[in-house]
Design a protein around this motif. Structure first.
Motif, short mmCIF file in Angstrom:
data_model
loop_
_atom_site.label_atom_id
_atom_site.label_comp_id
_atom_site.label_asym_id
_atom_site.label_seq_id
_atom_site.Cartn_x
_atom_site.Cartn_y
_atom_site.Cartn_z
N THR A 165 25.96 57.32 41.59
CA THR A 165 26.35 56.71 43.18
C THR A 165 25.93 57.27 44.17
O THR A 165 26.35 58.41 43.75
N PRO A 166 26.20 56.36 45.29
CA PRO A 166 25.59 57.36 46.87
C PRO A 166 26.73 58.23 47.21
O PRO A 166 27.97 57.31 47.01
N GLU A 167 27.27 59.64 47.30
CA GLU A 167 28.13 60.51 47.31
C GLU A 167 29.05 60.20 48.68
O GLU A 167 29.68 59.95 49.20
N HIS A 168 28.37 59.42 49.70
CA HIS A 168 28.97 58.44 50.41
C HIS A 168 29.43 57.24 50.84
O HIS A 168 30.07 56.70 51.95
N GLY A 169 29.38 57.23 49.58
CA GLY A 169 30.38 55.58 49.50
C GLY A 169 29.27 54.49 49.58
O GLY A 169 28.15 54.46 49.52
N GLY A 170 29.99 53.02 49.21
CA GLY A 170 28.97 52.06 49.47
C GLY A 170 28.81 50.92 48.64
O GLY A 170 27.67 50.40 47.92
N ALA A 171 28.92 51.67 46.52
CA ALA A 171 29.21 51.37 45.50
C ALA A 171 30.28 50.72 45.03
O ALA A 171 31.13 50.44 45.93
N SER A 172 29.70 50.05 44.59
CA SER A 172 30.42 48.64 43.69
C SER A 172 30.71 48.74 42.47
O SER A 172 29.48 48.50 42.06
N ILE A 173 31.86 47.99 41.68
CA ILE A 173 31.72 47.82 40.35
C ILE A 173 32.55 46.23 40.05
O ILE A 173 33.98 46.05 41.02
N VAL A 174 31.68 45.27 40.27
CA VAL A 174 32.32 44.27 39.92
C VAL A 174 32.46 43.56 37.91
O VAL A 174 31.60 43.40 37.12
N ASN A 175 34.63 43.57 37.80
CA ASN A 175 34.23 43.48 36.28
C ASN A 175 34.54 41.73 36.32
O ASN A 175 35.22 41.51 37.35
N ILE A 176 33.94 41.19 35.04
CA ILE A 176 34.04 40.07 34.91
C ILE A 176 35.45 39.76 34.07
O ILE A 176 34.76 40.09 32.72
N GLY A 177 36.69 39.36 34.22
CA GLY A 177 37.74 38.88 33.32
C GLY A 177 38.01 37.97 33.12
O GLY A 177 36.96 36.64 32.96
N SER A 178 38.81 37.28 33.23
CA SER A 178 38.92 35.88 32.72
C SER A 178 40.52 34.90 32.66
O SER A 178 41.81 36.63 33.01
N VAL A 179 41.20 34.05 33.15
CA VAL A 179 42.32 33.78 33.69
C VAL A 179 42.47 33.85 32.13
O VAL A 179 44.80 33.50 32.11
N ALA A 180 41.84 34.36 31.23
CA ALA A 180 43.08 34.18 30.27
C ALA A 180 43.86 35.85 29.50
O ALA A 180 44.56 36.00 28.98
N GLY A 181 43.44 36.18 30.41
CA GLY A 181 43.99 38.09 30.25
C GLY A 181 45.43 38.09 31.57
O GLY A 181 46.17 38.78 31.62
N THR A 182 45.53 36.51 32.02
CA THR A 182 46.91 36.20 33.13
C THR A 182 47.93 35.44 32.79
O THR A 182 49.15 35.15 33.14
N ARG A 183 48.17 34.93 31.27
CA ARG A 183 49.14 34.42 30.58
C ARG A 183 48.47 34.32 28.76
O ARG A 183 47.32 34.79 28.50
N PRO A 184 49.42 34.03 28.41
CA PRO A 184 49.54 33.15 26.93
C PRO A 184 47.52 32.52 26.59
O PRO A 184 47.71 31.82 26.93
N SER A 185 47.39 33.38 25.89
CA SER A 185 46.08 32.66 24.91
C SER A 185 46.12 32.36 23.29
O SER A 185 45.29 32.84 22.80
N PRO A 186 46.60 31.68 23.13
CA PRO A 186 46.66 31.26 21.37
C PRO A 186 45.80 30.46 21.23
O PRO A 186 44.48 29.62 21.87
N GLY A 187 45.30 31.19 20.55
CA GLY A 187 43.34 31.22 19.58
C GLY A 187 42.70 31.73 20.35
O GLY A 187 41.86 32.22 19.28
#
Length: 258
Positions: free
Chosen positions: A118-140
């Motif tokens: 990545t450029p040392e001066h900044g400006g780079a970005s990471i976007v992770n794809i999570g899920s609502v399953a990680g915010t509440r119970p997820s049976p199954g």
């Protein structure tokens, strides 16, 4: 929206579903796109590199190729993920480890390999794809939900450690109308019925998630880091809403409704 001309975007799991939509959206915005996945599709978006995203060595080799060919990485979208559904009691050690290898460690490995490019001066970005399953119970899908919760936590820690050089954010989709989810519900008509139960009246399309990723990676979000962006159509409707028990007139602060 910011043009991505001159920028290099790497999308993991970028050959189908959400990942392919993300890759296509960045390419349309002018980025040079590299897609990483285990199996090459008939027609990939951008430069395709076959990669086992659960293997640190394979991810390192893929980014070495990116460095040799393009010299830099400005955007990383960690989309690769998933886990076999099933009862928590039935998960084997191999299946449990595979869920975390792909959803959490694969994202970490890719981020580690991206950082030096990545450029040392900044400006780079990471976007992770999570899920609502990680915010509440997820049976199954308990292991999937646990892995996505870990990914959200990792997002926030990296955002602190790597600022201001790299911004790190997480998109949390709800149900997305991909081929696999459509098949899971038994076809397009059945999936559409499920989508009608969401407050927005439909499931998200892959393009909806791609647009969220583009925003978070753009200069329009230059002060946004460590954030979780829900893209879930308003979430699950409350029981009283589904039962049609909403009041006909919104109550005022004093309860009179006037």
């Amino acid at each position: 929206m910011t043009s991505f001309t001159g920028r290099v975007a790497v999308v993991t799991g970028g050959t189908r579903g959400i990942g392919r939509a993300v890759a296509a959206r960045f390419e349309a915005a002018g980025a040079t796109v590299v897609t990483l996945a285990r199996t090459e599709p008939r027609q990939a978006v951008g430069r395709f590199i076959a990669t086992d995203l659960g293997s640190h060595g394979a991810v390192r080799d893929a980014f070495r190729t990116v460095a040799e060919e393009f010299g830099r990485v400005d955007v990383l979208v960690n989309n690769a993920g998933g886990a076999r559904p099933g009862a928590a009691l039935d998960y084997s050690e191999a299946a449990a480890r595979a869920a975390f290898d792909l959803n959490v460690l694969g994202a970490l490995f890719a981020a580690q390999c991206m950082y030096p490019l990545t450029p040392e001066h900044g400006g780079a970005s990471i976007v992770n794809i999570g899920s609502v399953a990680g915010t509440r119970p997820s049976p199954g899908t308990a292991l999937y939900g646990a892995a996505k919760a870990a990914l959200a936590s990792l997002t926030k820690s990296l955002a602190l450690e790597w600022a201001p050089r790299v911004r790190v954010n997480c998109v949390l989709p709800g149900p997305v109308l991909t081929e696999s989810l459509t098949a899971y519900y038994g076809g397009p008509e059945a999936a559409a019925v499920v989508g009608q139960g969401l407050p927005m009246g439909r499931m998200a399309e892959p393009a909806d998630i791609a647009d969220a990723c583009l925003f978070l990676a753009s200069d329009a979000a230059r002060q946004v880091s460590g954030a979780e962006l829900l893209v879930h159509g308003g979430g699950e409707a409350p029981r009283f809403n589904r039962a049609g028990h909403l009041p006909r007139r919104a109550a005022g602060i004093d309860g009179t409704g006037e």
